[in-house]
Design a protein around this motif. Structure first.
Motif: not given
Length: 181
Positions: A149, A126, A145, A175, A147, A169-172
């Motif tokens: 993906r 990450d 982080n 995208t 996050g 593509d990431s959580e935080r």
């Protein structure tokens, strides 16, 4: 076989070490000859921590006619910090840190036309980004982080047709999808 390469402005060396002997074969002919190699595997180390594995499929380079080149391979375990070195950037200056690792693949056939496929994709890890522009109740300058993906860049060439794609593509850290042709 082991080769050390140095880039004078930077400390440390890049090292390529073949795991087994690599067969190189020159086949002379009236058209100019050809070079062939057997499949090979090598370990790469750099001036920063990390170890990557290079896997080469048999390579064929012919000088006859218009010439031709065929190459396929994979590079596994490429540390994010190495990419920053190659790009002449410091990740910290960009507000990034982390342990992301990438894998790369390529498939190249060049003769009358060029056909190539190459991909660089996150395989693990990450990144940490500064929270200045991230949603939530975070204090400015806090590192979080992302996050991740998916993170990948791909390139395809077929004669005069060239396409490139970027996926993030990431959580935080959002995208993104970019396709260019």
């Amino acid at each position: 076989l082991k080769v050390d390469l140095r880039d004078d402005p930077r400390p440390g060396a890049w090292t390529v070490a073949l795991r087994d002997p690599m067969l190189l074969e020159w086949l002379p002919d009236l058209a100019g000859g050809s070079l062939r190699t057997a499949a090979a595997q090598a370990q790469l180390t750099g001036p920063l921590p990390g170890l990557a594995t290079l896997q080469l499929q048999p390579l064929v380079w012919s000088l006859g006619g218009r010439g031709s080149l065929s190459s396929q391979g994979q590079l596994r375990g490429l540390p994010m910090e190495w990419l920053a070195l190659l790009g002449n950037a410091q990740l910290a200056d960009l507000g990034l840190s982390g342990n992301m690792v990438f894998d790369a693949t390529w498939d190249l056939a060049a003769n009358d036309t060029v056909k190539a496929r190459a991909t660089l994709a996150r395989s693990s890890g990450d990144i940490r980004v500064l929270a200045d522009n991230l949603p939530g109740n975070l204090e400015a300058g806090t590192a979080v982080n992302a996050g991740v993906r998916d993170a990948r860049v791909s390139l395809a060439v077929d004669g005069e047709s060239v396409t490139a794609a970027v996926r993030w593509d990431s959580e935080r850290a959002g995208t993104a999808q970019v396709d260019v042709s």
